[in-house]
Write a protein that holds these residues in place. Structure first.
Motif, PDB file in Angstrom:
ATOM      1  N   ARG A 161      -6.248  -5.166   4.951  1.00  0.00           N
ATOM      2  CA  ARG A 161      -5.064  -4.549   4.352  1.00  0.00           C
ATOM      3  C   ARG A 161      -5.584  -3.641   3.245  1.00  0.00           C
ATOM      4  NH1 ARG A 161       0.260  -4.193   3.893  1.00  0.00           N
ATOM      5  NH2 ARG A 161       1.238  -4.142   1.846  1.00  0.00           N
ATOM      6  N   VAL A 162      -5.253  -2.360   3.359  1.00  0.00           N
ATOM      7  CA  VAL A 162      -5.740  -1.361   2.413  1.00  0.00           C
ATOM      8  C   VAL A 162      -4.559  -0.769   1.672  1.00  0.00           C
ATOM      9  CG1 VAL A 162      -6.949   0.847   2.175  1.00  0.00           C
ATOM     10  CG2 VAL A 162      -7.696  -0.805   3.899  1.00  0.00           C
ATOM     11  N   GLU A 163      -4.632  -0.804   0.341  1.00  0.00           N
ATOM     12  CA  GLU A 163      -3.656  -0.130  -0.505  1.00  0.00           C
ATOM     13  C   GLU A 163      -4.213   1.260  -0.783  1.00  0.00           C
ATOM     14  OE1 GLU A 163      -2.187  -0.781  -4.972  1.00  0.00           O
ATOM     15  OE2 GLU A 163      -1.796  -2.483  -3.635  1.00  0.00           O
ATOM     16  N   PHE A 164      -3.472   2.284  -0.336  1.00  0.00           N
ATOM     17  CA  PHE A 164      -3.988   3.641  -0.371  1.00  0.00           C
ATOM     18  C   PHE A 164      -3.844   4.299  -1.734  1.00  0.00           C
ATOM     19  CE2 PHE A 164      -2.717   3.107   4.133  1.00  0.00           C
ATOM     20  CZ  PHE A 164      -3.986   3.171   4.670  1.00  0.00           C
ATOM     21  N   VAL A 165      -4.781   5.184  -2.036  1.00  0.00           N
ATOM     22  CA  VAL A 165      -4.691   6.021  -3.222  1.00  0.00           C
ATOM     23  C   VAL A 165      -3.435   6.861  -3.061  1.00  0.00           C
ATOM     24  CG1 VAL A 165      -5.771   7.926  -4.474  1.00  0.00           C
ATOM     25  CG2 VAL A 165      -7.193   6.101  -3.519  1.00  0.00           C
ATOM     26  N   GLY A 166      -2.591   6.913  -4.043  1.00  0.00           N
ATOM     27  CA  GLY A 166      -1.342   7.673  -3.958  1.00  0.00           C
ATOM     28  C   GLY A 166      -0.165   6.854  -3.461  1.00  0.00           C
ATOM     29  N   GLY A 167      -0.408   5.585  -3.103  1.00  0.00           N
ATOM     30  CA  GLY A 167       0.691   4.718  -2.707  1.00  0.00           C
ATOM     31  C   GLY A 167       0.674   4.340  -1.242  1.00  0.00           C
ATOM     32  N   GLY A 168       1.357   3.253  -0.953  1.00  0.00           N
ATOM     33  CA  GLY A 168       1.448   2.748   0.406  1.00  0.00           C
ATOM     34  C   GLY A 168       0.292   1.834   0.738  1.00  0.00           C
ATOM     35  N   ALA A 169       0.494   1.036   1.776  1.00  0.00           N
ATOM     36  CA  ALA A 169      -0.543   0.109   2.223  1.00  0.00           C
ATOM     37  C   ALA A 169      -0.387  -0.086   3.725  1.00  0.00           C
ATOM     38  CB  ALA A 169      -0.427  -1.222   1.489  1.00  0.00           C
ATOM     39  N   GLN A 170      -1.470  -0.509   4.374  1.00  0.00           N
ATOM     40  CA  GLN A 170      -1.438  -0.683   5.820  1.00  0.00           C
ATOM     41  C   GLN A 170      -2.553  -1.633   6.242  1.00  0.00           C
ATOM     42  OE1 GLN A 170       0.315  -0.709   8.917  1.00  0.00           O
ATOM     43  NE2 GLN A 170       1.046   1.107   7.867  1.00  0.00           N
ATOM     44  N   TRP A 171      -2.298  -2.413   7.289  1.00  0.00           N
ATOM     45  CA  TRP A 171      -3.343  -3.212   7.913  1.00  0.00           C
ATOM     46  C   TRP A 171      -4.102  -2.306   8.874  1.00  0.00           C
ATOM     47  CZ3 TRP A 171      -4.759  -8.024   6.590  1.00  0.00           C
ATOM     48  CH2 TRP A 171      -3.876  -8.773   5.819  1.00  0.00           C
ATOM     49  N   VAL A 172      -5.441  -2.321   8.817  1.00  0.00           N
ATOM     50  CA  VAL A 172      -6.258  -1.437   9.647  1.00  0.00           C
ATOM     51  C   VAL A 172      -7.390  -2.227  10.309  1.00  0.00           C
ATOM     52  CG1 VAL A 172      -5.728   0.564   8.202  1.00  0.00           C
ATOM     53  CG2 VAL A 172      -7.803  -0.743   7.761  1.00  0.00           C
TER      54      VAL A 172
END
Length: 161
Positions: A104-115
């Motif tokens: 699970r990555v929390e992205f720079v600039g917002g949002g997150a996703q399982w990858v």
């Protein structure tokens, strides 16, 4: 059998698949407009080919998935099979599971996703001069100062050391 997919970034629907069969041989399959082509190679030959391509593209691999820990800064390398939506996005690993989509990555600039796959981002090492900048800021903390003052004092400190 293991399968890896690379989508074409210019032609929608075109992709390449690398299959590793039970004997360990690699089959590279390219698919374009309802036409498939197959290339068979031993793993060592495929690895040499991949290394040569990466070297020519001036791309280095900075670690593997097994090196990744919670809190690491990463770049997404694989979002999902046949989907590159989040590939090359930067973020921080917040959770790691043991399934087929483990990060699970929390992205720079917002949002997150399982990858599915990530690569650690190498943090730049601090320059020796940065210690002088930090010391200059500490010494100037009780004054009204600007960037020029910090750099001037840091240079003076560097010259004395």
């Amino acid at each position: 059998m293991t399968e890896h997919v690379l989508k074409c970034r210019t032609a929608v629907g075109d992709f390449a698949e690398a299959h590793i069969d039970s004997d360990g041989d690699v089959r590279l399959e390219t698919n374009s407009a309802d036409r498939s082509t197959y290339i068979y190679a031993r793993p060592e030959e495929f690895a040499a080919f991949a290394r040569a391509v990466l070297a020519d593209a001036e791309v280095t691999l900075e670690g593997t998935d097994s090196d990744v820990k919670i809190g690491d800064e990463v770049v997404v390398t694989v979002y999902r099979t046949h989907d590159t939506e989040y590939v090359n996005r930067k973020g921080t690993v917040t959770h790691i599971d043991s399934d087929d989509i483990p990060y699970r990555v929390e992205f720079v600039g917002g949002g997150a996703q399982w990858v599915q796959g990530v690569r650690k981002v190498a943090r730049p090492s601090a320059s020796p001069f940065s210690a002088h900048v930090d010391e200059a800021k500490r010494l100037l903390a009780d004054t009204t100062y600007n960037g020029y003052d910090v750099v001037t004092l840091a240079r003076e400190l560097a010259d004395r050391s």
